[in-house]
Design a protein around this motif. Structure first.
Motif, PDB file in Angstrom:
ATOM      1  N   ILE A   5      47.686  45.574  32.043  1.00 16.13           N
ATOM      2  CA  ILE A   5      48.262  46.915  32.051  1.00 16.13           C
ATOM      3  C   ILE A   5      49.762  46.791  31.896  1.00 16.13           C
ATOM      4  CG2 ILE A   5      48.564  49.015  33.417  1.00 16.13           C
ATOM      5  CD1 ILE A   5      45.959  48.256  34.897  1.00 16.13           C
ATOM      6  N   VAL A   6      50.326  47.446  30.901  1.00 11.38           N
ATOM      7  CA  VAL A   6      51.765  47.398  30.666  1.00 11.38           C
ATOM      8  C   VAL A   6      52.364  48.758  30.999  1.00 11.38           C
ATOM      9  CG1 VAL A   6      51.597  45.605  28.919  1.00 11.38           C
ATOM     10  CG2 VAL A   6      51.455  47.977  28.213  1.00 11.38           C
ATOM     11  N   PHE A   7      53.539  48.744  31.609  1.00 11.74           N
ATOM     12  CA  PHE A   7      54.179  49.995  32.003  1.00 11.74           C
ATOM     13  C   PHE A   7      55.687  49.769  32.146  1.00 11.74           C
ATOM     14  CE2 PHE A   7      52.808  47.661  35.708  1.00 11.74           C
ATOM     15  CZ  PHE A   7      53.852  47.751  36.619  1.00 11.74           C
ATOM     16  N   GLY A   8      56.421  50.857  32.051  1.00  8.73           N
ATOM     17  CA  GLY A   8      57.872  50.772  32.215  1.00  8.73           C
ATOM     18  C   GLY A   8      58.518  49.905  31.161  1.00  8.73           C
ATOM     19  N   ALA A   9      59.650  49.328  31.526  1.00  2.00           N
ATOM     20  CA  ALA A   9      60.438  48.499  30.600  1.00  2.00           C
ATOM     21  C   ALA A   9      60.080  47.034  30.758  1.00  2.00           C
ATOM     22  CB  ALA A   9      61.932  48.716  30.847  1.00  2.00           C
ATOM     23  N   GLY A  10      58.848  46.689  30.355  1.00  2.00           N
ATOM     24  CA  GLY A  10      58.447  45.282  30.361  1.00  2.00           C
ATOM     25  C   GLY A  10      57.765  44.801  31.615  1.00  2.00           C
ATOM     26  N   HIS A  11      57.089  45.698  32.342  1.00  2.71           N
ATOM     27  CA  HIS A  11      56.354  45.321  33.550  1.00  2.71           C
ATOM     28  C   HIS A  11      54.854  45.265  33.237  1.00  2.71           C
ATOM     29  CE1 HIS A  11      60.205  46.253  35.203  1.00  2.71           C
ATOM     30  NE2 HIS A  11      60.065  47.557  35.013  1.00  2.71           N
ATOM     31  N   GLU A  12      54.130  44.367  33.898  1.00  6.06           N
ATOM     32  CA  GLU A  12      52.711  44.176  33.604  1.00  6.06           C
ATOM     33  C   GLU A  12      51.916  43.908  34.878  1.00  6.06           C
ATOM     34  OE1 GLU A  12      52.274  40.973  30.856  1.00  6.06           O
ATOM     35  OE2 GLU A  12      53.232  42.018  29.188  1.00  6.06           O
ATOM     36  N   LEU A  13      50.663  44.343  34.850  1.00  6.74           N
ATOM     37  CA  LEU A  13      49.682  44.015  35.881  1.00  6.74           C
ATOM     38  C   LEU A  13      48.474  43.431  35.176  1.00  6.74           C
ATOM     39  CD1 LEU A  13      48.352  44.132  38.721  1.00  6.74           C
ATOM     40  CD2 LEU A  13      47.684  46.488  38.198  1.00  6.74           C
ATOM     41  N   GLY A  14      48.146  42.179  35.484  1.00  8.38           N
ATOM     42  CA  GLY A  14      47.018  41.511  34.852  1.00  8.38           C
ATOM     43  C   GLY A  14      45.880  41.288  35.829  1.00  8.38           C
ATOM     44  N   ILE A  15      44.665  41.682  35.435  1.00 11.94           N
ATOM     45  CA  ILE A  15      43.471  41.510  36.272  1.00 11.94           C
ATOM     46  C   ILE A  15      42.481  40.659  35.494  1.00 11.94           C
ATOM     47  CG2 ILE A  15      41.654  42.672  37.572  1.00 11.94           C
ATOM     48  CD1 ILE A  15      43.383  45.189  37.576  1.00 11.94           C
ATOM     49  N   ASN A  16      42.278  39.438  35.966  1.00  9.95           N
ATOM     50  CA  ASN A  16      41.408  38.468  35.291  1.00  9.95           C
ATOM     51  C   ASN A  16      40.067  38.398  36.024  1.00  9.95           C
ATOM     52  OD1 ASN A  16      41.576  34.929  34.483  1.00  9.95           O
ATOM     53  ND2 ASN A  16      40.695  36.617  33.338  1.00  9.95           N
ATOM     54  N   PHE A  17      38.957  38.569  35.289  1.00 16.36           N
ATOM     55  CA  PHE A  17      37.625  38.607  35.893  1.00 16.36           C
ATOM     56  C   PHE A  17      36.866  37.305  35.642  1.00 16.36           C
ATOM     57  CE2 PHE A  17      38.809  42.989  35.073  1.00 16.36           C
ATOM     58  CZ  PHE A  17      38.401  43.650  36.217  1.00 16.36           C
ATOM     59  N   SER A  18      35.902  37.043  36.492  1.00 16.94           N
ATOM     60  CA  SER A  18      34.939  35.966  36.275  1.00 16.94           C
ATOM     61  C   SER A  18      33.596  36.434  36.822  1.00 16.94           C
ATOM     62  CB  SER A  18      35.384  34.676  36.965  1.00 16.94           C
ATOM     63  OG  SER A  18      35.405  34.835  38.369  1.00 16.94           O
ATOM     64  N   SER A  19      32.542  35.663  36.581  1.00 17.55           N
ATOM     65  CA  SER A  19      31.207  36.072  37.035  1.00 17.55           C
ATOM     66  C   SER A  19      30.327  34.854  37.238  1.00 17.55           C
ATOM     67  CB  SER A  19      30.554  37.014  36.009  1.00 17.55           C
ATOM     68  OG  SER A  19      30.256  36.315  34.819  1.00 17.55           O
ATOM     69  N   ASN A  20      29.253  35.090  37.980  1.00 17.57           N
ATOM     70  CA  ASN A  20      28.176  34.101  38.063  1.00 17.57           C
ATOM     71  C   ASN A  20      26.899  34.795  37.618  1.00 17.57           C
ATOM     72  OD1 ASN A  20      27.332  35.641  40.318  1.00 17.57           O
ATOM     73  ND2 ASN A  20      28.511  34.350  41.726  1.00 17.57           N
ATOM     74  N   SER A  21      25.780  34.306  38.001  1.00 14.61           N
ATOM     75  CA  SER A  21      24.522  34.858  37.502  1.00 14.61           C
ATOM     76  C   SER A  21      24.238  36.271  37.990  1.00 14.61           C
ATOM     77  CB  SER A  21      23.355  33.946  37.914  1.00 14.61           C
ATOM     78  OG  SER A  21      23.302  33.828  39.339  1.00 14.61           O
ATOM     79  N   SER A  22      24.901  36.691  39.082  1.00 10.58           N
ATOM     80  CA  SER A  22      24.566  38.000  39.657  1.00 10.58           C
ATOM     81  C   SER A  22      25.774  38.877  39.984  1.00 10.58           C
ATOM     82  CB  SER A  22      23.749  37.808  40.942  1.00 10.58           C
ATOM     83  OG  SER A  22      24.502  37.078  41.906  1.00 10.58           O
ATOM     84  N   THR A  23      26.963  38.305  40.023  1.00 12.21           N
ATOM     85  CA  THR A  23      28.128  39.027  40.525  1.00 12.21           C
ATOM     86  C   THR A  23      29.336  38.823  39.611  1.00 12.21           C
ATOM     87  OG1 THR A  23      27.332  38.679  42.783  1.00 12.21           O
ATOM     88  CG2 THR A  23      29.629  39.350  42.535  1.00 12.21           C
ATOM     89  N   TYR A  24      30.145  39.876  39.478  1.00 14.26           N
ATOM     90  CA  TYR A  24      31.457  39.710  38.837  1.00 14.26           C
ATOM     91  C   TYR A  24      32.533  39.964  39.887  1.00 14.26           C
ATOM     92  CZ  TYR A  24      31.915  44.845  38.605  1.00 14.26           C
ATOM     93  OH  TYR A  24      32.006  46.172  38.917  1.00 14.26           O
ATOM     94  N   MET A  25      33.713  39.442  39.681  1.00 15.04           N
ATOM     95  CA  MET A  25      34.782  39.513  40.676  1.00 15.04           C
ATOM     96  C   MET A  25      36.139  39.422  39.995  1.00 15.04           C
ATOM     97  SD  MET A  25      33.718  35.746  41.657  1.00 15.04           S
ATOM     98  CE  MET A  25      32.096  36.380  41.466  1.00 15.04           C
ATOM     99  N   VAL A  26      37.174  39.833  40.721  1.00 15.50           N
ATOM    100  CA  VAL A  26      38.543  39.618  40.255  1.00 15.50           C
ATOM    101  C   VAL A  26      38.913  38.186  40.610  1.00 15.50           C
ATOM    102  CG1 VAL A  26      40.965  40.260  40.519  1.00 15.50           C
ATOM    103  CG2 VAL A  26      39.208  42.033  40.444  1.00 15.50           C
ATOM    104  N   LYS A  27      39.122  37.392  39.589  1.00 15.99           N
ATOM    105  CA  LYS A  27      39.425  35.973  39.788  1.00 15.99           C
ATOM    106  C   LYS A  27      40.900  35.758  40.092  1.00 15.99           C
ATOM    107  CE  LYS A  27      39.222  31.571  37.256  1.00 15.99           C
ATOM    108  NZ  LYS A  27      38.851  30.961  35.955  1.00 15.99           N
TER     109      LYS A  27
END
Length: 415
Positions: free
Chosen positions: A87-109
């Motif tokens: 997510i980019v906002f303002g004058a060059g600011h960012e929020l990054g959310i990286n996901f991962s998963s296994n056979s049954s669940t996803y999560m914020v890594k």
């Protein structure tokens, strides 16, 4: 160089959470076939500790704006790359959310925030320039696959020098359609809890003290090198509940702040200010104010009291640095003639009378234009509504009288 403690930073993050008035912003990440793989709705506030050119530490407070966008680095991932929402906002600011998963669940890594210290609007007089990033893999966001994660309550993530406050969150990764899944995984904070019954004997509150007359208002001011920087006119009454030693009952105490015995001190900063009222021996009452540069609003963020409550000189202390009262626009003064009760804790509140306050943007030692509280606006509406109702009633009676008179004349004929 005066460093801010992690506790202070957390309290500022909590205050930002209470300040959150921005609606959730929506984001979608799509693959090359234009199929949505990540969908998110969330509100976010950031408190960022940074060093200014004079070596003092300051706090930048940022609200994720409604015009925030999905960045070009966002990806649905593949066999070697995890899904990523940037997510980019303002004058060059960012929020990054990286996901991962296994056979049954996803999560914020991993969660990564990047701020552009060259943005002088957000980071005034920053001693460093360019971008700086902070990351963590300790984020409690996960859900079963094909299920939407939902958390309307406030969630806080603490990083080095940064606190993030999330709320109104709905998100899902590894989507198979363009919409959230119907099944939801609700965070624990959103699940109502039922308090366990107490097994101890309940205390019996004693009758409250007789009502005091309204306290006398007084104008207090705080000055710095540039003159008056904070103005406050108000009458104050402390409402305290306490349990005397060796007694199984609570007592209530009303205490008026005596203007002729009270002195004011405090401090003024670019984004924070304080007003300390003291009678020199028994009571010290501190008000903390903060300014949100993004929303251009100031508010009462904290209240602390220390006093003595009975003849046995029992000391009483209450403190809350996560408040959001007395909000008004920068450059204006907040006013409320009606009595206001500012709840600080379960055993302490402040009753404010005939209040006018301006902790920022004071010019020539005078209050600026006012912003009235909702209580005053409601009080003005009541006589207007009553007057309109009475006028309507008079009009109805008059119309009924004229109709009745016309009908009575219609019953006579000329011979």
């Amino acid at each position: 160089m005066a460093l801010l403690s992690s506790k202070q930073l957390l309290l500022i993050g909590m205050t930002l959470g209470l300040l959150n008035t921005v609606c959730a912003v929506s984001f979608e990440v799509k693959d090359e076939k234009n199929t949505t793989c990540i969908k998110a709705e969330l509100s976010a506030n950031f408190s960022v500790q940074f060093e200014q050119s004079d070596k003092n530490m300051s706090i930048a407070m940022i609200v994720l704006p409604e015009d925030a966008k999905v960045g070009n680095l966002s990806t649905c991932g593949n066999t070697t790359t995890d899904p990523l929402l940037v997510i980019v906002f303002g004058a060059g600011h960012e929020l990054g959310i990286n996901f991962s998963s296994n056979s049954s669940t996803y999560m914020v890594k991993t969660l990564v925030v990047t701020f552009n210290l060259s943005d002088s609007t957000v980071f005034p007089n920053s001693s460093s320039k360019g971008q700086v990033s902070y990351s963590t893999n300790s984020v409690d966001i996960q859900a079963p696959l094909n299920t939407t994660y939902r958390c309307m309550s406030i969630q806080r993530v603490m990083l080095k020098n940064v606190n993030i406050t999330f709320s109104n969150v709905r998100l899902e990764a590894y989507l198979h359609s363009s919409n959230f899944s119907k099944e939801e995984n609700v965070c624990s904070a959103d699940i109502p809890t039922t308090a366990a019954p107490k097994t101890t004997q309940a205390t019996t509150p004693s009758p409250t003290t007789a009502p005091l007359p309204n306290p006398t208002p007084k104008t207090y001011n705080v000055t710095n090198a540039n003159g008056t920087c904070l103005l406050a006119k108000m009458g104050l009454q402390l409402n305290i509940t306490f349990t005397p030693p060796s007694e199984n009952k609570t007592e209530s105490l009303l205490l008026n702040i005596q203007p002729n015995k009270t002195t004011a001190t405090g401090s003024c900063g670019s984004q924070d200010a304080s007003l300390v009222l003291s009678d020199g021996s028994v009571t010290t009452l501190t008000f903390m104010f903060m300014l949100n540069n993004t929303l251009k609003k100031f508010f009462l963020s904290g209240v602390t009291v220390d006093t003595i409550v009975n003849a046995a000189e029992k000391k009483f202390h209450a403190e809350n640095n996560s408040l959001s009262y007395l909000r008004a626009s920068f450059g204006k003064s907040y006013t409320c003639k009606a009595e206001q009760t500012l709840l600080v804790s379960s055993d302490f509140s402040v009753n404010a009378f005939d209040l006018q306050i301006q902790p920022f943007g004071v010019h020539d030692g005078q209050f600026s234009a006012v912003e009235e509280c909702q209580l005053d606006e409601d009080n003005m509406l009541i006589p207007i509504i009553v007057g309109a109702a009475l006028a309507g009633l008079v009009l109805i009676v008059l119309i009924a009288y004229l109709i009745g008179r016309k009908r009575s004349h219609a019953g006579y004929q000329t011979i």
